[in-house]
Design a protein around this motif. Structure first.
Motif, PDB file in Angstrom:
ATOM      1  N   LEU A  96      -2.844  -7.485   5.323  1.00 50.75           N
ATOM      2  CA  LEU A  96      -4.173  -7.765   5.853  1.00 50.75           C
ATOM      3  C   LEU A  96      -5.160  -6.668   5.476  1.00 50.75           C
ATOM      4  O   LEU A  96      -6.292  -6.951   5.063  1.00 50.75           O
ATOM      5  CB  LEU A  96      -4.103  -7.920   7.374  1.00 50.75           C
ATOM      6  CG  LEU A  96      -5.444  -8.083   8.102  1.00 50.75           C
ATOM      7  CD1 LEU A  96      -6.127  -9.378   7.681  1.00 50.75           C
ATOM      8  CD2 LEU A  96      -5.246  -8.056   9.610  1.00 50.75           C
ATOM      9  N   TRP A  97      -4.749  -5.411   5.610  1.00 52.08           N
ATOM     10  CA  TRP A  97      -5.654  -4.293   5.362  1.00 52.08           C
ATOM     11  C   TRP A  97      -5.669  -3.856   3.913  1.00 52.08           C
ATOM     12  O   TRP A  97      -6.444  -2.961   3.550  1.00 52.08           O
ATOM     13  CB  TRP A  97      -5.290  -3.119   6.263  1.00 52.08           C
ATOM     14  CG  TRP A  97      -5.669  -3.364   7.690  1.00 52.08           C
ATOM     15  CD1 TRP A  97      -4.866  -3.806   8.694  1.00 52.08           C
ATOM     16  CD2 TRP A  97      -6.967  -3.202   8.276  1.00 52.08           C
ATOM     17  NE1 TRP A  97      -5.571  -3.929   9.861  1.00 52.08           N
ATOM     18  CE2 TRP A  97      -6.863  -3.562   9.632  1.00 52.08           C
ATOM     19  CE3 TRP A  97      -8.206  -2.789   7.775  1.00 52.08           C
ATOM     20  CZ2 TRP A  97      -7.953  -3.523  10.497  1.00 52.08           C
ATOM     21  CZ3 TRP A  97      -9.289  -2.749   8.634  1.00 52.08           C
ATOM     22  CH2 TRP A  97      -9.150  -3.110   9.976  1.00 52.08           C
ATOM     23  N   PHE A  98      -4.836  -4.450   3.090  1.00 56.19           N
ATOM     24  CA  PHE A  98      -4.856  -4.144   1.659  1.00 56.19           C
ATOM     25  C   PHE A  98      -6.051  -4.847   1.027  1.00 56.19           C
ATOM     26  O   PHE A  98      -6.078  -6.072   0.930  1.00 56.19           O
ATOM     27  CB  PHE A  98      -3.552  -4.621   1.015  1.00 56.19           C
ATOM     28  CG  PHE A  98      -3.470  -4.356  -0.463  1.00 56.19           C
ATOM     29  CD1 PHE A  98      -3.290  -3.068  -0.934  1.00 56.19           C
ATOM     30  CD2 PHE A  98      -3.563  -5.398  -1.365  1.00 56.19           C
ATOM     31  CE1 PHE A  98      -3.200  -2.819  -2.284  1.00 56.19           C
ATOM     32  CE2 PHE A  98      -3.470  -5.165  -2.718  1.00 56.19           C
ATOM     33  CZ  PHE A  98      -3.293  -3.876  -3.175  1.00 56.19           C
ATOM     34  N   PRO A  99      -7.074  -4.106   0.582  1.00 57.68           N
ATOM     35  CA  PRO A  99      -8.285  -4.764   0.092  1.00 57.68           C
ATOM     36  C   PRO A  99      -8.125  -5.443  -1.248  1.00 57.68           C
ATOM     37  O   PRO A  99      -8.945  -6.286  -1.631  1.00 57.68           O
ATOM     38  CB  PRO A  99      -9.287  -3.597  -0.019  1.00 57.68           C
ATOM     39  CG  PRO A  99      -8.426  -2.399  -0.247  1.00 57.68           C
ATOM     40  CD  PRO A  99      -7.159  -2.637   0.524  1.00 57.68           C
ATOM     41  N   GLY A 100      -7.071  -5.091  -1.969  1.00 57.82           N
ATOM     42  CA  GLY A 100      -6.890  -5.640  -3.304  1.00 57.82           C
ATOM     43  C   GLY A 100      -7.218  -4.600  -4.362  1.00 57.82           C
ATOM     44  O   GLY A 100      -8.083  -3.747  -4.169  1.00 57.82           O
ATOM     45  N   LEU A 101      -6.530  -4.679  -5.482  1.00 58.76           N
ATOM     46  CA  LEU A 101      -6.754  -3.742  -6.574  1.00 58.76           C
ATOM     47  C   LEU A 101      -7.816  -4.239  -7.548  1.00 58.76           C
ATOM     48  O   LEU A 101      -8.556  -3.446  -8.124  1.00 58.76           O
ATOM     49  CB  LEU A 101      -5.440  -3.497  -7.326  1.00 58.76           C
ATOM     50  CG  LEU A 101      -4.285  -2.907  -6.506  1.00 58.76           C
ATOM     51  CD1 LEU A 101      -3.019  -2.860  -7.351  1.00 58.76           C
ATOM     52  CD2 LEU A 101      -4.641  -1.521  -5.992  1.00 58.76           C
ATOM     53  N   LEU A 102      -7.901  -5.544  -7.716  1.00 57.27           N
ATOM     54  CA  LEU A 102      -8.795  -6.096  -8.734  1.00 57.27           C
ATOM     55  C   LEU A 102     -10.266  -5.973  -8.364  1.00 57.27           C
ATOM     56  O   LEU A 102     -11.124  -5.955  -9.249  1.00 57.27           O
ATOM     57  CB  LEU A 102      -8.455  -7.569  -8.974  1.00 57.27           C
ATOM     58  CG  LEU A 102      -7.077  -7.860  -9.556  1.00 57.27           C
ATOM     59  CD1 LEU A 102      -6.879  -9.348  -9.701  1.00 57.27           C
ATOM     60  CD2 LEU A 102      -6.910  -7.174 -10.894  1.00 57.27           C
ATOM     61  N   ILE A 103     -10.576  -5.893  -7.076  1.00 58.15           N
ATOM     62  CA  ILE A 103     -11.975  -5.858  -6.669  1.00 58.15           C
ATOM     63  C   ILE A 103     -12.672  -4.602  -7.185  1.00 58.15           C
ATOM     64  O   ILE A 103     -13.868  -4.620  -7.484  1.00 58.15           O
ATOM     65  CB  ILE A 103     -12.092  -5.961  -5.124  1.00 58.15           C
ATOM     66  CG1 ILE A 103     -13.539  -6.108  -4.693  1.00 58.15           C
ATOM     67  CG2 ILE A 103     -11.423  -4.775  -4.456  1.00 58.15           C
ATOM     68  CD1 ILE A 103     -14.220  -7.352  -5.208  1.00 58.15           C
ATOM     69  N   PHE A 104     -11.925  -3.514  -7.342  1.00 53.49           N
ATOM     70  CA  PHE A 104     -12.541  -2.266  -7.796  1.00 53.49           C
ATOM     71  C   PHE A 104     -12.921  -2.313  -9.275  1.00 53.49           C
ATOM     72  O   PHE A 104     -14.035  -1.897  -9.635  1.00 53.49           O
ATOM     73  CB  PHE A 104     -11.618  -1.091  -7.476  1.00 53.49           C
ATOM     74  CG  PHE A 104     -11.413  -0.893  -5.998  1.00 53.49           C
ATOM     75  CD1 PHE A 104     -12.419  -0.377  -5.200  1.00 53.49           C
ATOM     76  CD2 PHE A 104     -10.218  -1.253  -5.393  1.00 53.49           C
ATOM     77  CE1 PHE A 104     -12.245  -0.203  -3.833  1.00 53.49           C
ATOM     78  CE2 PHE A 104     -10.028  -1.087  -4.032  1.00 53.49           C
ATOM     79  CZ  PHE A 104     -11.046  -0.563  -3.250  1.00 53.49           C
ATOM     80  N   PRO A 105     -12.067  -2.806 -10.187  1.00 54.25           N
ATOM     81  CA  PRO A 105     -12.538  -3.004 -11.561  1.00 54.25           C
ATOM     82  C   PRO A 105     -13.694  -3.988 -11.665  1.00 54.25           C
ATOM     83  O   PRO A 105     -14.586  -3.816 -12.508  1.00 54.25           O
ATOM     84  CB  PRO A 105     -11.292  -3.530 -12.296  1.00 54.25           C
ATOM     85  CG  PRO A 105     -10.151  -3.042 -11.499  1.00 54.25           C
ATOM     86  CD  PRO A 105     -10.614  -3.040 -10.080  1.00 54.25           C
TER      87      PRO A 105
END
Length: 222
Positions: A96-105
């Motif tokens: 739930l609290w993992f925002p995702g890695l792809l959003i930053f690129p």
């Protein structure tokens, strides 16, 4: 699709979670401008044409989609009213609290594009203006999705489908055409057998889980 999935996942957060996640994304955009301003279109093109880098990106994509689909599974159990174990609750909290890695690129690419589109302007001002837009637009989009789709299960199905499509399209894009130019007439029978075995095992597991859920529902109704 990554940005939409990011906003879609925020619909399962409370106001505190939405604020914290959006502030993290906005701070990233605001602080990364020195590196974004040093990029050039030629360098970015070279990155996109580097097969090794694209294959590494596909691994990053796989990890991100794995966490998002894990969240979908755990949330589906909660919506169905199942009691989560201690381990499952821990997995649910992390997912739930993992925002995702792809959003930053994606945010980095957005900032680079904005810097290229407004030459002659102060990079820091452009960066923090973009960060402000991210801080306002992301929760607004999240609340709009929640208003249009108030049913949690429907949003969860949509999130699962979006992640599945993202995984398929992302892997196709990041292989950089290598599979298209390297053809073969031989059949890898071991790999084919393993693939069919995985499909069969998943099908059987799905049938068993579905029957178990139906039995639990019938027992509750009785």
């Amino acid at each position: 699709m990554v940005s939409f999935n990011f906003a879609l996942k925020l619909t399962y957060h409370k106001a505190v979670g939405i604020t914290a996640t959006c502030m993290l994304a906005a701070l990233f955009v605001g602080l990364v401008w020195p590196y974004a301003a040093s990029q050039s279109k030629t360098q970015i093109t070279d990155w996109l044409n580097a097969p090794d880098l694209m294959l590494d990106t596909s691994v990053l994509l796989t990890v991100d989609v794995f966490f998002q689909i894990t969240f979908c599974v755990m949330m589906a159990k909660k919506i169905a009213g199942e009691q989560l174990s201690v381990v499952q609750r821990a997995i649910y909290a992390v997912a739930l609290w993992f925002p995702g890695l792809l959003i930053f690129p994606v945010l980095f690419a957005l900032l680079v594009e904005i810097i290229f589109s407004f030459p002659g302007n102060d990079f820091s001002t452009l960066s923090w203006a973009t960060a402000t837009c991210v801080l306002i637009a992301t929760p607004s989009l999240s609340y709009l999705i929640r208003f249009l789709l108030p049913e949690k299960d429907l949003r969860l199905e949509l999130m699962f489908v979006v992640n599945a499509i993202t995984a398929i399209l992302g892997i196709i894009a990041t292989v950089n055409g290598r599979t298209a130019v390297k053809g073969t007439n031989s059949v890898e029978w071991d790999a084919l057998a393993g693939f069919l075995l995985i499909i069969a095992a998943g099908t059987v597991a799905g049938i068993l889980v579905n029957r178990r859920s139906i039995r639990k529902t019938i027992s509750k109704l009785q």
